[in-house]
Design an enzyme around this catalytic site. Structure first.
Site, PDB file in Angstrom:
ATOM      1  N   ASN A 292       4.932  -7.660  -1.776  1.00 34.23           N
ATOM      2  CA  ASN A 292       4.159  -8.263  -0.705  1.00 34.23           C
ATOM      3  C   ASN A 292       3.119  -9.113  -1.015  1.00 34.23           C
ATOM      4  O   ASN A 292       2.142  -8.613  -1.438  1.00 34.23           O
ATOM      5  CB  ASN A 292       3.763  -7.228   0.482  1.00 34.23           C
ATOM      6  CG  ASN A 292       3.045  -8.166   1.711  1.00 34.23           C
ATOM      7  OD1 ASN A 292       3.390  -9.075   2.026  1.00 34.23           O
ATOM      8  ND2 ASN A 292       2.417  -6.968   2.487  1.00 34.23           N
TER       9      ASN A 292
ATOM     10  N   LYS B 133       1.404 -11.039   0.725  1.00 34.50           N
ATOM     11  CA  LYS B 133       0.357 -11.330   1.782  1.00 34.50           C
ATOM     12  C   LYS B 133       0.290 -12.877   1.835  1.00 34.50           C
ATOM     13  O   LYS B 133       1.241 -13.794   1.561  1.00 34.50           O
ATOM     14  CB  LYS B 133      -0.676 -10.648   1.324  1.00 34.50           C
ATOM     15  CG  LYS B 133      -0.447  -9.197   1.133  1.00 34.50           C
ATOM     16  CD  LYS B 133      -1.544  -8.167   1.348  1.00 34.50           C
ATOM     17  CE  LYS B 133      -0.987  -6.871   1.085  1.00 34.50           C
ATOM     18  NZ  LYS B 133      -2.011  -5.719   1.320  1.00 34.50           N
TER      19      LYS B 133
ATOM     20  N   HIS C  89       2.818  -4.014   9.483  1.00 35.32           N
ATOM     21  CA  HIS C  89       1.587  -3.986   8.167  1.00 35.32           C
ATOM     22  C   HIS C  89       0.197  -3.638   8.952  1.00 35.32           C
ATOM     23  O   HIS C  89      -0.062  -3.967  10.036  1.00 35.32           O
ATOM     24  CB  HIS C  89       1.664  -5.161   7.256  1.00 35.32           C
ATOM     25  CG  HIS C  89       0.999  -4.839   6.144  1.00 35.32           C
ATOM     26  ND1 HIS C  89      -0.226  -4.804   6.087  1.00 35.32           N
ATOM     27  CD2 HIS C  89       1.517  -4.540   4.650  1.00 35.32           C
ATOM     28  CE1 HIS C  89      -0.757  -4.636   4.689  1.00 35.32           C
ATOM     29  NE2 HIS C  89       0.368  -4.387   4.191  1.00 35.32           N
TER      30      HIS C  89
ATOM     31  N   GLU D  44      -2.437  -4.617   8.044  1.00 35.12           N
ATOM     32  CA  GLU D  44      -3.453  -5.693   8.350  1.00 35.12           C
ATOM     33  C   GLU D  44      -2.878  -6.504   9.593  1.00 35.12           C
ATOM     34  O   GLU D  44      -3.869  -6.976  10.189  1.00 35.12           O
ATOM     35  CB  GLU D  44      -3.030  -6.744   7.061  1.00 35.12           C
ATOM     36  CG  GLU D  44      -3.632  -6.040   5.790  1.00 35.12           C
ATOM     37  CD  GLU D  44      -3.326  -6.372   4.735  1.00 35.12           C
ATOM     38  OE1 GLU D  44      -2.472  -7.425   4.393  1.00 35.12           O
ATOM     39  OE2 GLU D  44      -3.686  -5.464   3.532  1.00 35.12           O
TER      40      GLU D  44
ATOM     41  N   GLU E 142       1.959   3.450   4.025  1.00 36.64           N
ATOM     42  CA  GLU E 142       0.719   2.905   3.221  1.00 36.64           C
ATOM     43  C   GLU E 142      -0.658   3.588   4.126  1.00 36.64           C
ATOM     44  O   GLU E 142      -0.880   2.931   4.853  1.00 36.64           O
ATOM     45  CB  GLU E 142       0.707   1.538   3.562  1.00 36.64           C
ATOM     46  CG  GLU E 142       1.958   0.775   3.126  1.00 36.64           C
ATOM     47  CD  GLU E 142       1.722  -0.613   2.752  1.00 36.64           C
ATOM     48  OE1 GLU E 142       2.007  -1.156   1.680  1.00 36.64           O
ATOM     49  OE2 GLU E 142       1.111  -1.370   3.737  1.00 36.64           O
TER      50      GLU E 142
ATOM     51  N   GLY F 198      -5.313  -2.076  -1.533  1.00 35.94           N
ATOM     52  CA  GLY F 198      -6.209  -2.917  -2.146  1.00 35.94           C
ATOM     53  C   GLY F 198      -7.376  -2.343  -2.836  1.00 35.94           C
ATOM     54  O   GLY F 198      -8.462  -3.201  -2.853  1.00 35.94           O
TER      55      GLY F 198
ATOM     56  N   SER G 285      -2.057   0.472  -3.721  1.00 37.69           N
ATOM     57  CA  SER G 285      -2.648   0.357  -4.954  1.00 37.69           C
ATOM     58  C   SER G 285      -1.596   0.848  -6.102  1.00 37.69           C
ATOM     59  O   SER G 285      -1.773   1.453  -7.042  1.00 37.69           O
ATOM     60  CB  SER G 285      -3.862   1.250  -5.301  1.00 37.69           C
ATOM     61  OG  SER G 285      -4.940   0.344  -4.486  1.00 37.69           O
TER      62      SER G 285
HETATM   63  O1  LIG Z   1       1.867  -4.349   1.644  1.00 35.08           O
HETATM   64  C1  LIG Z   1       1.398  -3.985   0.545  1.00 35.08           C
HETATM   65  C2  LIG Z   1       0.246  -3.133   0.595  1.00 35.08           C
HETATM   66  O2  LIG Z   1      -0.379  -3.488   1.438  1.00 35.08           O
HETATM   67  C3  LIG Z   1      -0.316  -2.409  -0.807  1.00 35.08           C
HETATM   68  O3  LIG Z   1      -1.289  -3.561  -1.120  1.00 35.08           O
HETATM   69  P1  LIG Z   1      -2.018  -3.068  -2.601  1.00 35.08           P
HETATM   70  O4  LIG Z   1      -0.815  -2.759  -3.619  1.00 35.08           O
HETATM   71  O5  LIG Z   1      -2.771  -4.454  -3.316  1.00 35.08           O
HETATM   72  O6  LIG Z   1      -2.786  -1.997  -2.379  1.00 35.08           O
END
Ligand SMILES: O=C[C@H](O)COP(=O)(O)O
Length: 252
Positions: free
Chosen positions: A9, A11, A95, A97, A167, A173, A213
């Protein structure tokens, strides 16, 4: 046996030249294996070019969101029909976010899940608890509610084809990964919840990803568990080499 699904992803990252360079680099190197599915979840403006570049290859392209309505006066939104028309195969829904910054709710996620199936898109439905909820021992209640609401009204076949991404918000993150035991425990309980609302056979077919992560150094341990069938990866999916290592892990 369930296949592993590794989704990167991106983002709100990359400009077009970076997005296409990534796909040019990765597309010929995705393992030719039925055990793993590799997906890039790209920003809307790149979907068309990336679908074209990945046509006939093992790499799938997903959107990161969509509206649930067919069309209409929804300025700035993208409809499921538009994604289907482009050749997108998957869509990330709910998600954390989107839930936190864009007022996504369990109800809108449910409407979007139905809309996705109507347009032959596989939904990747995200669920997960905050740190406060985890510390108050509310993880399972919260996640169970999110899962049940997202799947409400779907047929067993549609549920079996839904991907759930667990998640924990505190792990996104932050560099803090849930331990593979903790992550697997929640994923196993999610499967149990799905069993209760559908059938055992259906629940056994559902791909449940972990996200938060995930990186090449911890993915093997996560995928070695009983109920984690893949990963939804943010930061570590942005570089081609790292993304390919994650996908490779799905073939082991
Ligand atoms: O969509 C992915 C997740 O929000 C995980 O993000 P991350 O791997 O940067 O922690």
């Amino acid at each position: 046996m369930r296949k592993k699904v590794i989704a990167g992803n991106w983002k709100m990252n990359k400009v077009l030249s970076e997005a296409t360079a990534f796909v040019d680099d990765v597309v010929g190197k995705v393992p030719n294996s039925d055990q793993v599915e590799a997906i890039v979840c790209a920003p809307f403006p790149y979907l068309s070019s990336l679908v074209e570049k990945t046509n006939g290859t093992k790499l799938r392209v997903a959107a990161q969101n969509m509206h649930f309505e067919e069309n209409g006066a929804f300025t700035g939104e993208v409809s499921p029909a538009m994604l289907q028309d482009l050749g997108v195969t998957h869509v990330v829904l709910g998600h954390s976010e989107r839930r936190e910054y864009f007022a996504e709710t369990d109800e809108t996620v449910n409407k979007k899940t139905h809309a996705a199936f109507k347009h032959d898109l596989t939904p990747i439905v995200c669920v997960g608890e905050t740190l406060e909820q985890r510390e108050a021992n509310q993880t399972m209640d919260h996640v169970a509610t999110q899962v049940k609401k997202a799947l409400e009204g779907l047929s067993d076949e549609q549920v079996a084809n839904t991907i759930i991404a667990y998640e924990p918000i505190w792990a996104i993150g932050t560099g803090k990964t849930a331990s593979s035991e903790d992550a697997n425990e929640v994923c196993a309980q999610i499967r149990q919840v799905i069993k209760e609302v559908t059938t055992e056979d259906t629940a056994e077919k559902v791909v449940i990803q972990y996200g938060g992560s995930v990186k090449p150094s911890n993915i093997d341990e996560l995928l070695a568990t009983s109920d984690i069938d893949g990963a939804l990866v943010g930061g570590a999916s942005l570089e081609a080499e790292s993304f390919l290592q994650l996908v490779e892990a799905g073939t082991k």
